[in-house]
Motif scaffolding. Structure first.
Motif, PDB file in Angstrom:
ATOM      1  N   ASP A  88       0.857  -1.198   0.000  1.00  0.00           N
ATOM      2  CA  ASP A  88       0.000   0.000   0.000  1.00  0.00           C
ATOM      3  C   ASP A  88       0.891   1.246   0.000  1.00  0.00           C
ATOM      4  OD1 ASP A  88       0.866  -0.415   2.607  1.00  0.00           O
ATOM      5  OD2 ASP A  88      -1.097  -0.183   3.540  1.00  0.00           O
ATOM      6  N   SER A  89       1.756   1.353   1.016  1.00  0.00           N
ATOM      7  CA  SER A  89       2.717   2.456   1.048  1.00  0.00           C
ATOM      8  C   SER A  89       3.945   1.973   1.813  1.00  0.00           C
ATOM      9  CB  SER A  89       2.095   3.663   1.769  1.00  0.00           C
ATOM     10  OG  SER A  89       3.112   4.534   2.196  1.00  0.00           O
ATOM     11  N   THR A  90       5.123   2.272   1.302  1.00  0.00           N
ATOM     12  CA  THR A  90       6.341   1.865   2.015  1.00  0.00           C
ATOM     13  C   THR A  90       6.416   2.585   3.370  1.00  0.00           C
ATOM     14  OG1 THR A  90       7.656   3.572   0.906  1.00  0.00           O
ATOM     15  CG2 THR A  90       7.655   1.379  -0.091  1.00  0.00           C
ATOM     16  N   MET A  91       5.694   3.722   3.493  1.00  0.00           N
ATOM     17  CA  MET A  91       5.699   4.446   4.773  1.00  0.00           C
ATOM     18  C   MET A  91       5.066   3.571   5.865  1.00  0.00           C
ATOM     19  SD  MET A  91       7.160   7.206   3.890  1.00  0.00           S
ATOM     20  CE  MET A  91       7.125   8.388   5.212  1.00  0.00           C
ATOM     21  N   THR A 112       5.781  -1.142  -6.762  1.00  0.00           N
ATOM     22  CA  THR A 112       4.644  -0.247  -6.944  1.00  0.00           C
ATOM     23  C   THR A 112       3.911  -0.098  -5.618  1.00  0.00           C
ATOM     24  OG1 THR A 112       2.648   0.213  -8.234  1.00  0.00           O
ATOM     25  CG2 THR A 112       3.034  -2.069  -7.678  1.00  0.00           C
ATOM     26  N   GLN A 113       3.145   0.984  -5.475  1.00  0.00           N
ATOM     27  CA  GLN A 113       2.352   1.218  -4.266  1.00  0.00           C
ATOM     28  C   GLN A 113       0.903   1.470  -4.677  1.00  0.00           C
ATOM     29  OE1 GLN A 113       4.994   3.692  -1.235  1.00  0.00           O
ATOM     30  NE2 GLN A 113       4.833   4.804  -3.140  1.00  0.00           N
ATOM     31  N   THR A 114      -0.014   0.902  -3.905  1.00  0.00           N
ATOM     32  CA  THR A 114      -1.419   1.117  -4.234  1.00  0.00           C
ATOM     33  C   THR A 114      -1.966   2.363  -3.539  1.00  0.00           C
ATOM     34  OG1 THR A 114      -1.986  -0.350  -2.429  1.00  0.00           O
ATOM     35  CG2 THR A 114      -1.914  -1.322  -4.634  1.00  0.00           C
ATOM     36  N   LYS A 115      -1.286   2.772  -2.449  1.00  0.00           N
ATOM     37  CA  LYS A 115      -1.733   3.993  -1.746  1.00  0.00           C
ATOM     38  C   LYS A 115      -0.540   4.863  -1.393  1.00  0.00           C
ATOM     39  CE  LYS A 115      -6.124   2.671   0.209  1.00  0.00           C
ATOM     40  NZ  LYS A 115      -6.523   1.603   1.101  1.00  0.00           N
ATOM     41  N   GLY A 116       0.334   5.092  -2.385  1.00  0.00           N
ATOM     42  CA  GLY A 116       1.484   5.961  -2.143  1.00  0.00           C
ATOM     43  C   GLY A 116       0.974   7.338  -1.729  1.00  0.00           C
ATOM     44  N   ARG A 117       1.610   7.925  -0.731  1.00  0.00           N
ATOM     45  CA  ARG A 117       1.126   9.233  -0.286  1.00  0.00           C
ATOM     46  C   ARG A 117       2.232  10.278  -0.310  1.00  0.00           C
ATOM     47  NH1 ARG A 117       0.735   6.114   4.538  1.00  0.00           N
ATOM     48  NH2 ARG A 117       2.230   6.763   6.125  1.00  0.00           N
ATOM     49  N   GLY A 118       1.783  11.527  -0.504  1.00  0.00           N
ATOM     50  CA  GLY A 118       2.715  12.642  -0.532  1.00  0.00           C
ATOM     51  C   GLY A 118       2.447  13.597   0.603  1.00  0.00           C
ATOM     52  N   ARG A 119       3.079  14.767   0.560  1.00  0.00           N
ATOM     53  CA  ARG A 119       2.875  15.768   1.608  1.00  0.00           C
ATOM     54  C   ARG A 119       1.462  16.325   1.497  1.00  0.00           C
ATOM     55  NH1 ARG A 119       5.830  20.213   0.597  1.00  0.00           N
ATOM     56  NH2 ARG A 119       5.653  20.931   2.743  1.00  0.00           N
ATOM     57  N   LEU A 120       0.995  16.880   2.596  1.00  0.00           N
ATOM     58  CA  LEU A 120      -0.282  17.588   2.659  1.00  0.00           C
ATOM     59  C   LEU A 120      -1.446  16.737   2.138  1.00  0.00           C
ATOM     60  CD1 LEU A 120       1.174  20.944   1.257  1.00  0.00           C
ATOM     61  CD2 LEU A 120       0.927  20.300   3.664  1.00  0.00           C
ATOM     62  N   ARG A 183      10.308  21.226 -13.377  1.00  0.00           N
ATOM     63  CA  ARG A 183       9.317  20.147 -13.270  1.00  0.00           C
ATOM     64  C   ARG A 183       9.716  19.193 -12.160  1.00  0.00           C
ATOM     65  NH1 ARG A 183       6.114  19.607 -18.106  1.00  0.00           N
ATOM     66  NH2 ARG A 183       6.792  21.244 -19.504  1.00  0.00           N
ATOM     67  N   LYS A 184       8.707  18.627 -11.501  1.00  0.00           N
ATOM     68  CA  LYS A 184       9.014  17.812 -10.323  1.00  0.00           C
ATOM     69  C   LYS A 184       9.545  16.432 -10.711  1.00  0.00           C
ATOM     70  CE  LYS A 184       6.971  16.371  -5.948  1.00  0.00           C
ATOM     71  NZ  LYS A 184       6.096  16.824  -4.869  1.00  0.00           N
ATOM     72  N   LEU A 185      10.713  16.112 -10.148  1.00  0.00           N
ATOM     73  CA  LEU A 185      11.359  14.828 -10.401  1.00  0.00           C
ATOM     74  C   LEU A 185      11.192  13.899  -9.204  1.00  0.00           C
ATOM     75  CD1 LEU A 185      13.453  13.294 -12.280  1.00  0.00           C
ATOM     76  CD2 LEU A 185      15.197  14.190 -10.742  1.00  0.00           C
ATOM     77  N   CYS A 186      11.162  14.494  -8.003  1.00  0.00           N
ATOM     78  CA  CYS A 186      11.204  13.678  -6.790  1.00  0.00           C
ATOM     79  C   CYS A 186      10.498  14.393  -5.652  1.00  0.00           C
ATOM     80  CB  CYS A 186      12.686  13.460  -6.448  1.00  0.00           C
ATOM     81  SG  CYS A 186      12.978  12.680  -4.861  1.00  0.00           S
ATOM     82  N   GLY A 187       9.794  13.625  -4.822  1.00  0.00           N
ATOM     83  CA  GLY A 187       9.164  14.181  -3.629  1.00  0.00           C
ATOM     84  C   GLY A 187       9.631  13.412  -2.399  1.00  0.00           C
ATOM     85  N   ILE A 188       9.711  14.112  -1.298  1.00  0.00           N
ATOM     86  CA  ILE A 188      10.177  13.481  -0.056  1.00  0.00           C
ATOM     87  C   ILE A 188       9.156  13.756   1.050  1.00  0.00           C
ATOM     88  CG2 ILE A 188      12.036  13.414   1.662  1.00  0.00           C
ATOM     89  CD1 ILE A 188      13.959  14.296  -0.537  1.00  0.00           C
ATOM     90  N   GLY A 205      10.507   9.085   3.407  1.00  0.00           N
ATOM     91  CA  GLY A 205       9.986   8.386   2.220  1.00  0.00           C
ATOM     92  C   GLY A 205      10.349   9.162   0.967  1.00  0.00           C
ATOM     93  N   ILE A 206      10.883   8.457  -0.006  1.00  0.00           N
ATOM     94  CA  ILE A 206      11.362   9.117  -1.228  1.00  0.00           C
ATOM     95  C   ILE A 206      10.680   8.502  -2.440  1.00  0.00           C
ATOM     96  CG2 ILE A 206      13.437   9.516  -2.652  1.00  0.00           C
ATOM     97  CD1 ILE A 206      14.938   9.384   0.175  1.00  0.00           C
ATOM     98  N   GLY A 207      10.096   9.353  -3.249  1.00  0.00           N
ATOM     99  CA  GLY A 207       9.468   8.916  -4.500  1.00  0.00           C
ATOM    100  C   GLY A 207      10.177   9.620  -5.644  1.00  0.00           C
TER     101      GLY A 207
HETATM  102  C1  BTN Z   1       5.577  14.692  -1.932  1.00  0.00           C
HETATM  103  O1  BTN Z   1       6.133  15.210  -2.904  1.00  0.00           O
HETATM  104  O2  BTN Z   1       4.484  15.124  -1.549  1.00  0.00           O
HETATM  105  C2  BTN Z   1       6.218  13.524  -1.226  1.00  0.00           C
HETATM  106  C3  BTN Z   1       6.065  12.243  -1.985  1.00  0.00           C
HETATM  107  C4  BTN Z   1       6.678  11.052  -1.278  1.00  0.00           C
HETATM  108  C5  BTN Z   1       6.413   9.751  -2.002  1.00  0.00           C
HETATM  109  C6  BTN Z   1       7.160   8.594  -1.400  1.00  0.00           C
HETATM  110  S1  BTN Z   1       7.131   7.155  -2.425  1.00  0.00           S
HETATM  111  C7  BTN Z   1       7.823   6.211  -1.142  1.00  0.00           C
HETATM  112  C8  BTN Z   1       7.136   6.646   0.129  1.00  0.00           C
HETATM  113  N1  BTN Z   1       5.880   5.950   0.279  1.00  0.00           N
HETATM  114  C9  BTN Z   1       4.839   6.767   0.209  1.00  0.00           C
HETATM  115  O3  BTN Z   1       3.647   6.422   0.328  1.00  0.00           O
HETATM  116  N2  BTN Z   1       5.246   8.023   0.045  1.00  0.00           N
HETATM  117  C10 BTN Z   1       6.691   8.117  -0.041  1.00  0.00           C
END
Ligand code: BTN
Length: 316
Positions: A88-91, A112-120, A183-188, A205-207
Motif C-alpha cells: 500500500d505504502s512503504t511508509m 509499486t504502491q497502491t496507496k502511495g502518499r505525498g505531503r499535505l 518540473r518535479k522529479l522527486c518528492g520526499i 519516504g522518497i518517491g
Molecule cells: C511529496 O512530494 O508530496 C512527497 C512524496 C513522497 C512519495 C514517497 S514514495 C515512497 C514513500 N511511500 C509513500 O507512500 N510516500 C513516499
C-alpha cells in the motif's frame, strides 16, 4: 539466504553445483532447491542442469534486496532491505517495522504502491517498476523540531546521489521537492514517531520518477528518462542515494547541519524568484531570499519586510 545464492551465482558466472551451494551456505541441498524456487518466483532466470548444478541466466529489473545490497558498501543504510512487489505504502511498512525495533538504516522499497502518499495529504502515483519508491528508518537523537532540517538533508542527499550517478543536477524547491527544468522529479515525505521532547524514529519516504514516461506523469512532473533520453538503472541509482544519504547523515550526527544546509543553498531552485503561498486564507507573494539555519524559507515581501515560512507549500 536468497541474496547469498544470487551473489554466488553472479560471481561464478557459470555453473555452481547444488553440493557446493549447500556446503558454502551450510544448508541442505533441498533447502538450496527451495530458495532457488523462491528466486525464480521473484523473477530470476535460474537454469538447473541435472548433475551439473545451477546457472543464472536472467536477472529481473527489480530493486530486490539481493540487487540493492550487492556492492552497496554502506555500514547502516540498506544493511536491511525489505522489498515488496506491491505494497500500500512503504511508509506504513517502514512504520510497522520501526515500531517492532528495526535498526536505523532499514530500507523498505516497493516496485509499486497502491496507496502511495505525498505531503499535505496528496497521493503519490507509483507506476510499477518505473520509479524508486522507498522509505528509510532513522533514529536520530534529536527533538521533533529538528525533523524539518532532516528533511532538507534528505533532499540534498538525493540530489547529490542523482548527480553522481546520472549526471543530472536536480534543484531543490523548498522544503524538499527536487526539480529539473522547473518540473518535479522527486518528492520526499518525512513522518515522525516522537514524544514532546524526543524523536523515537523518523521515516523518510522518497518517491523518484526514474524511467516513468510522460503518459504516466502529471504535466508538471518529469523523470530521469525524459531528461536523459534513455533508461536509467534503478538499482545503481538507489545504491548511490543510500551511500550519499548515509554519509550526509553521519556527518550531521558528528558536526551538525552546517554542511548540509550550505549544500542545500547551492542547490536551491528558489533564490531570487517570486513565490506565492497561502496564509490564513490570503495569498502572499514575495521573493525567496534564502534559507534560515533552522530550515525555514526566508521570503521578502513588497513592503521590504522578511518573513520566515516553516511549513506548508509554496508555488513559484
Ligand atoms: C511529496 O512530494 O508530496 C512527497 C512524496 C513522497 C512519495 C514517497 S514514495 C515512497 C514513500 N511511500 C509513500 O507512500 N510516500 C513516499
Amino acid at each position: 539466504m536468497m541474496t547469498k545464492i544470487i551473489n554466488i551465482l553472479k560471481d561464478a558466472d557459470g555453473l555452481v553445483s547444488g553440493e557446493e551451494l549447500s556446503r558454502w551456505l551450510g544448508i541442505t541441498r533441498s533447502a538450496v532447491w527451495k530458495h532457488v524456487e523462491d528466486l525464480r518466483a521473484a523473477g530470476y532466470g535460474i537454469e538447473a542442469l541435472p548433475r551439473l548444478g545451477y546457472r543464472l541466466v536472467d536477472v529481473p529489473d527489480l530493486v530486490s534486496a539481493a540487487e540493492v545490497q550487492r556492492g552497496l558498501g554502506t555500514v547502516k543504510f540498506g544493511s536491511r532491505v525489505v522489498h515488496f512487489p506491491v505494497v500500500d505504502s512503504t511508509m506504513n511498512e517502514a512504520f510497522s517495522l520501526a515500531l517492532e525495533g528495526a535498526p536505523e538504516g532499514t530500507v523498505v522499497v516497493a516496485e509499486t504502491q497502491t496507496k502511495g502518499r505525498g505531503r499535505l495529504g496528496r497521493a503519490w502515483s507509483s507506476p510499477k517498476g518505473k520509479g524508486l519508491y522507498f522509505s528509510v528508518i532513522l533514529r536520530p537523537p534529536c527533538a521533533p523540531s529538528d525533523a524539518a532540517r532532516l528533511t532538507l538533508l534528505a533532499a540534498v542527499a538525493v540530489s547529490e546521489g542523482i548527480e553522481n550517478n546520472v549526471g543530472v543536477r536536480a534543484l531543490i524547491k523548498w522544503p524538499n521537492d527536487l526539480l529539473v527544468n522547473d518540473r518535479k522529479l522527486c518528492g520526499i515525505l518525512t513522518e515522525l514517531n516522537a514524544e514532546v521532547d524526543r524523536v523515537n524514529f523518523v521515516i523518510v519516504g522518497i518517491g523518484l520518477n526514474v524511467n516513468t514516461v510522460p503518459s504516466q506523469l502529471l504535466p508538471e512532473a518529469t523523470s530521469l528518462r525524459i531528461v536523459q533520453g534513455k533508461t536509467v538503472s534503478r538499482v545503481s541509482l538507489l545504491q548511490e542515494i543510500l551511500r550519499v544519504f548515509e554519509s550526509r547523515y553521519q556527518a550531521m550526527l558528528k558536526d551538525g547541519y552546517g554542511d548540509a544546509l550550505a549544500e542545500w543553498r547551492m542547490r536551491s531552485a528558489l533564490d531570487g524568484r517570486t513565490v506565492r503561498f497561502a496564509e490564513r486564507g490570503r495569498e502572499i507573494v514575495g521573493t525567496a531570499v534564502g534559507l534560515h539555519d533552522d530550515g525555514g524559507l526566508l521570503v521578502r515581501l513588497a513592503d521590504g519586510s522578511t518573513v520566515k515560512r516553516m511549513a506548508g507549500d509554496i508555488r513559484i
